[in-house]
Design a protein around this motif. Structure first.
Motif, PDB file in Angstrom:
ATOM      1  N   GLU A  28       0.813  -1.223   0.000  1.00 23.80           N
ATOM      2  CA  GLU A  28       0.000   0.000   0.000  1.00 23.80           C
ATOM      3  C   GLU A  28       0.848   1.276   0.000  1.00 23.80           C
ATOM      4  N   HIS A  29       1.680   1.441   1.018  1.00 20.56           N
ATOM      5  CA  HIS A  29       2.420   2.702   1.107  1.00 20.56           C
ATOM      6  C   HIS A  29       3.530   2.782   0.071  1.00 20.56           C
ATOM      7  N   GLN A  30       4.126   1.622  -0.264  1.00 22.44           N
ATOM      8  CA  GLN A  30       5.166   1.649  -1.294  1.00 22.44           C
ATOM      9  C   GLN A  30       4.584   2.094  -2.626  1.00 22.44           C
ATOM     10  N   VAL A  59      -7.023  15.534   4.275  1.00 19.33           N
ATOM     11  CA  VAL A  59      -8.216  15.040   4.962  1.00 19.33           C
ATOM     12  C   VAL A  59      -8.057  13.532   5.211  1.00 19.33           C
ATOM     13  N   GLY A  60      -8.140  13.123   6.455  1.00 16.01           N
ATOM     14  CA  GLY A  60      -7.928  11.707   6.797  1.00 16.01           C
ATOM     15  C   GLY A  60      -6.460  11.343   6.650  1.00 16.01           C
ATOM     16  N   SER A  61      -5.602  12.149   7.257  1.00 15.63           N
ATOM     17  CA  SER A  61      -4.153  12.029   7.035  1.00 15.63           C
ATOM     18  C   SER A  61      -3.505  10.858   7.750  1.00 15.63           C
ATOM     19  N   GLY A  62      -4.185  10.269   8.714  1.00 16.86           N
ATOM     20  CA  GLY A  62      -3.557   9.190   9.470  1.00 16.86           C
ATOM     21  C   GLY A  62      -2.325   9.716  10.187  1.00 16.86           C
ATOM     22  N   ALA A  63      -1.243   8.940  10.161  1.00 17.24           N
ATOM     23  CA  ALA A  63      -0.035   9.321  10.887  1.00 17.24           C
ATOM     24  C   ALA A  63       0.855  10.256  10.083  1.00 17.24           C
ATOM     25  N   VAL A  88      -6.773  17.392   8.765  1.00 18.81           N
ATOM     26  CA  VAL A  88      -8.102  17.023   9.258  1.00 18.81           C
ATOM     27  C   VAL A  88      -8.074  15.527   9.560  1.00 18.81           C
ATOM     28  N   GLU A  89      -8.123  15.170  10.816  1.00 20.56           N
ATOM     29  CA  GLU A  89      -7.996  13.758  11.198  1.00 20.56           C
ATOM     30  C   GLU A  89      -8.728  13.547  12.531  1.00 20.56           C
ATOM     31  N   PRO A  90      -9.780  12.730  12.538  1.00 17.37           N
ATOM     32  CA  PRO A  90     -10.554  12.563  13.778  1.00 17.37           C
ATOM     33  C   PRO A  90      -9.872  11.717  14.851  1.00 17.37           C
ATOM     34  N   SER A  91      -8.949  10.851  14.467  1.00 20.38           N
ATOM     35  CA  SER A  91      -8.350   9.969  15.468  1.00 20.38           C
ATOM     36  C   SER A  91      -7.248  10.707  16.234  1.00 20.38           C
ATOM     37  N   MET A 118     -10.900  16.333  13.874  1.00 24.20           N
ATOM     38  CA  MET A 118     -12.321  16.277  13.515  1.00 24.20           C
ATOM     39  C   MET A 118     -12.507  15.511  12.214  1.00 24.20           C
ATOM     40  N   THR A 119     -13.767  15.188  11.938  1.00 22.78           N
ATOM     41  CA  THR A 119     -14.088  14.494  10.684  1.00 22.78           C
ATOM     42  C   THR A 119     -14.200  15.531   9.563  1.00 22.78           C
ATOM     43  N   ALA A 120     -14.273  15.015   8.341  1.00 22.43           N
ATOM     44  CA  ALA A 120     -14.404  15.901   7.184  1.00 22.43           C
ATOM     45  C   ALA A 120     -15.658  16.769   7.303  1.00 22.43           C
ATOM     46  N   ILE A 121     -16.743  16.181   7.749  1.00 18.62           N
ATOM     47  CA  ILE A 121     -18.007  16.922   7.870  1.00 18.62           C
ATOM     48  C   ILE A 121     -17.905  17.991   8.962  1.00 18.62           C
ATOM     49  N   MET A 141      -7.160  13.610  -0.240  1.00 16.97           N
ATOM     50  CA  MET A 141      -7.938  12.683   0.600  1.00 16.97           C
ATOM     51  C   MET A 141      -7.451  11.295   0.234  1.00 16.97           C
ATOM     52  N   ILE A 142      -6.565  10.761   1.052  1.00 18.16           N
ATOM     53  CA  ILE A 142      -5.967   9.478   0.709  1.00 18.16           C
ATOM     54  C   ILE A 142      -6.650   8.386   1.522  1.00 18.16           C
ATOM     55  N   GLN A 143      -7.357   7.534   0.846  1.00 19.05           N
ATOM     56  CA  GLN A 143      -8.026   6.394   1.480  1.00 19.05           C
ATOM     57  C   GLN A 143      -8.989   6.833   2.579  1.00 19.05           C
ATOM     58  N   MET A 144      -9.714   7.934   2.399  1.00 18.16           N
ATOM     59  CA  MET A 144     -10.628   8.338   3.471  1.00 18.16           C
ATOM     60  C   MET A 144     -12.092   8.481   3.068  1.00 18.16           C
ATOM     61  N   LEU A 145     -12.392   8.562   1.777  1.00 20.00           N
ATOM     62  CA  LEU A 145     -13.786   8.855   1.405  1.00 20.00           C
ATOM     63  C   LEU A 145     -14.773   7.757   1.798  1.00 20.00           C
ATOM     64  N   TYR A 146     -14.240   6.603   2.239  1.00 23.11           N
ATOM     65  CA  TYR A 146     -15.130   5.534   2.708  1.00 23.11           C
ATOM     66  C   TYR A 146     -15.909   5.970   3.947  1.00 23.11           C
ATOM     67  N   TYR A 147     -15.315   6.912   4.671  1.00 25.27           N
ATOM     68  CA  TYR A 147     -15.838   7.209   6.006  1.00 25.27           C
ATOM     69  C   TYR A 147     -16.767   8.410   6.055  1.00 25.27           C
ATOM     70  N   VAL A 148     -17.146   8.936   4.916  1.00 23.81           N
ATOM     71  CA  VAL A 148     -18.117  10.027   4.931  1.00 23.81           C
ATOM     72  C   VAL A 148     -19.441   9.512   4.374  1.00 23.81           C
TER      73      VAL A 148
HETATM   74  N1  SAH Z   1      -4.225   8.787   4.574  1.00 25.12           N
HETATM   75  C1  SAH Z   1      -3.603   7.838   5.466  1.00 25.12           C
HETATM   76  C2  SAH Z   1      -4.601   7.155   6.395  1.00 25.12           C
HETATM   77  C3  SAH Z   1      -5.679   6.372   5.721  1.00 25.12           C
HETATM   78  S1  SAH Z   1      -6.697   5.468   6.855  1.00 25.12           S
HETATM   79  C4  SAH Z   1      -2.839   6.794   4.675  1.00 25.12           C
HETATM   80  O1  SAH Z   1      -3.171   6.555   3.526  1.00 25.12           O
HETATM   81  O2  SAH Z   1      -1.936   6.192   5.230  1.00 25.12           O
HETATM   82  C5  SAH Z   1      -8.119   6.489   6.922  1.00 25.12           C
HETATM   83  C6  SAH Z   1      -7.986   7.664   7.840  1.00 25.12           C
HETATM   84  O3  SAH Z   1      -9.192   8.426   7.765  1.00 25.12           O
HETATM   85  C7  SAH Z   1      -7.811   7.277   9.303  1.00 25.12           C
HETATM   86  O4  SAH Z   1      -6.697   7.944   9.836  1.00 25.12           O
HETATM   87  C8  SAH Z   1      -9.102   7.705   9.952  1.00 25.12           C
HETATM   88  O5  SAH Z   1      -8.951   8.113  11.304  1.00 25.12           O
HETATM   89  C9  SAH Z   1      -9.541   8.840   9.056  1.00 25.12           C
HETATM   90  N2  SAH Z   1     -10.993   9.100   9.085  1.00 25.12           N
HETATM   91  C10 SAH Z   1     -11.988   8.251   9.476  1.00 25.12           C
HETATM   92  N3  SAH Z   1     -13.184   8.845   9.358  1.00 25.12           N
HETATM   93  C11 SAH Z   1     -12.958  10.090   8.879  1.00 25.12           C
HETATM   94  C12 SAH Z   1     -13.808  11.188   8.563  1.00 25.12           C
HETATM   95  N4  SAH Z   1     -15.141  11.095   8.688  1.00 25.12           N
HETATM   96  N5  SAH Z   1     -13.244  12.323   8.130  1.00 25.12           N
HETATM   97  C13 SAH Z   1     -11.896  12.418   7.983  1.00 25.12           C
HETATM   98  N6  SAH Z   1     -11.036  11.401   8.264  1.00 25.12           N
HETATM   99  C14 SAH Z   1     -11.569  10.246   8.693  1.00 25.12           C
END
Ligand code: SAH
Length: 294
Positions: A28-30, A59-63, A88-91, A118-121, A141-148
């Motif tokens: 994934e990251h590679q 948005v949803g930056s993770g670490a 923007v990162e809720p965790s 906070m979340t995107a919303i 927005m990397i791997q985050m649109l699943y969560y909205v």
């Molecule tokens: N972009 C990073 C992390 C992806 S994992 C990478 O690719 O490595 C998805 C991230 O989205 C997680 O850190 C999670 O906390 C965050 N997330 C979850 N729900 C979210 C929301 N509603 N809005 C923004 N970020 C969200």
């Protein structure tokens, strides 16, 4: 039938464990890094309109590992710029990991981070309440649109924040990946559509096409070793299964029919290839780049 299973995103500590293991077992990251070093510089070349200060929103930056790699390519492409980086990162765990990474990595003086736990919303609401007029040059927005709840609406909001020549980049699993096959078959039984969408770049492309929005897209080959999922009771296999299904404790809570069906599909050629005793799941990613609305 709506799923009665509990979503993995309800348990942040298990989610983070699953995610870490997923990163270890996948490219994934590679594959993101390859894209960032080989393709992103050209994408970023035209942003900013010659400004010496750029606004970025993640948005949803993770670490933040991936974000910082993108920022370093941005700086190479636009030498001397300073960057205002809204995260923007809720965790809270992930946000803290990101802060630590920034504090430990040398040479980041050109970046000023604003931490939005906070979340995107929530960010959208906060932006509107504060009547912010700041525009962004690059939003990702990397791997985050699943969560909205409504990926299309979230994309439209963030696109509306783009400055002249600004770009919105999103990365999700590809419509050609094993994820798509898994979700197409089991989405109703697995996904909690309230908090997590089984959305791929294939879905986003259809949405953009239907609205007549033009975009650039890229496919990134990636793999995930899911061999451990097939050893009953294997702790790591169970974490990976939770991550694949987005269900908390999938092995312990799903019906035996559902479990058997999911496991069979996961090793089916639609999703995976088997070689040298390993089951390698197709984790291909897709990237979509959208320009400022003109
Ligand atoms: N972009 C990073 C992390 C992806 S994992 C990478 O690719 O490595 C998805 C991230 O989205 C997680 O850190 C999670 O906390 C965050 N997330 C979850 N729900 C979210 C929301 N509603 N809005 C923004 N970020 C969200």
């Amino acid at each position: 039938m709506a799923s009665s299973l509990m979503s993995l995103v309800n348990d942040d500590s298990r989610y983070q464990k699953c995610f870490q293991l997923f990163l270890e077992r996948s490219s994934e990251h590679q594959c993101m890094r390859d894209f960032i070093h080989n393709m992103l510089p050209d994408i970023l070349a035209s942003i900013g309109n010659g400004k010496s200060h750029l606004n970025v929103i993640g948005v949803g930056s993770g670490a933040g590992e991936i974000d910082l790699e993108m920022l370093s390519e941005l700086r190479l492409k636009h030498p001397g710029v300073t960057v205002d980086n809204e995260v923007v990162e809720p965790s809270s765990t992930q946000l803290n990991n990101y802060r630590v990474l920034v504090s430990q990595k040398p040479g980041l003086d050109y970046i000023k981070c604003t931490w939005n736990q906070m979340t995107a919303i929530e960010f959208e609401e906060h932006w509107k309440v504060k009547k912010m007029t700041k525009k962004a040059d690059f939003i990702h927005m990397i791997q985050m649109l699943y969560y909205v709840k409504d990926p299309g609406a979230t994309m439209s909001f963030f696109r509306s924040l783009l400055d002249k020549n600004g770009k919105l980049l999103l990365m999700l699993v590809s419509g050609e990946s094993g994820w798509e096959k898994l979700w197409r078959t089991y989405r109703n039984q697995l996904c909690n559509t309230e908090i997590s969408q089984c959305v791929t770049t294939g879905d986003i492309k259809s949405l953009l096409d239907s609205k007549g929005v033009s975009y650039q897209s890229y496919e990134l080959p990636s793999q995930m070793d899911i061999t451990e999922c097939f050893t009953e009771g294997d702790e790591k296999g169970e974490l990976l299964l939770d991550f694949l299904t987005e269900v908390l404790d999938f092995s312990k809570t799903a019906s035996s029919e559902l479990k058997a069906g999911v496991l069979e599909l996961l090793r089916h050629p639609d999703c995976s290839v088997e070689s040298n005793g390993k089951v390698i799941f197709n984790n291909n990613l897709g990237v979509i780049v959208i320009d400022q609305l003109t």
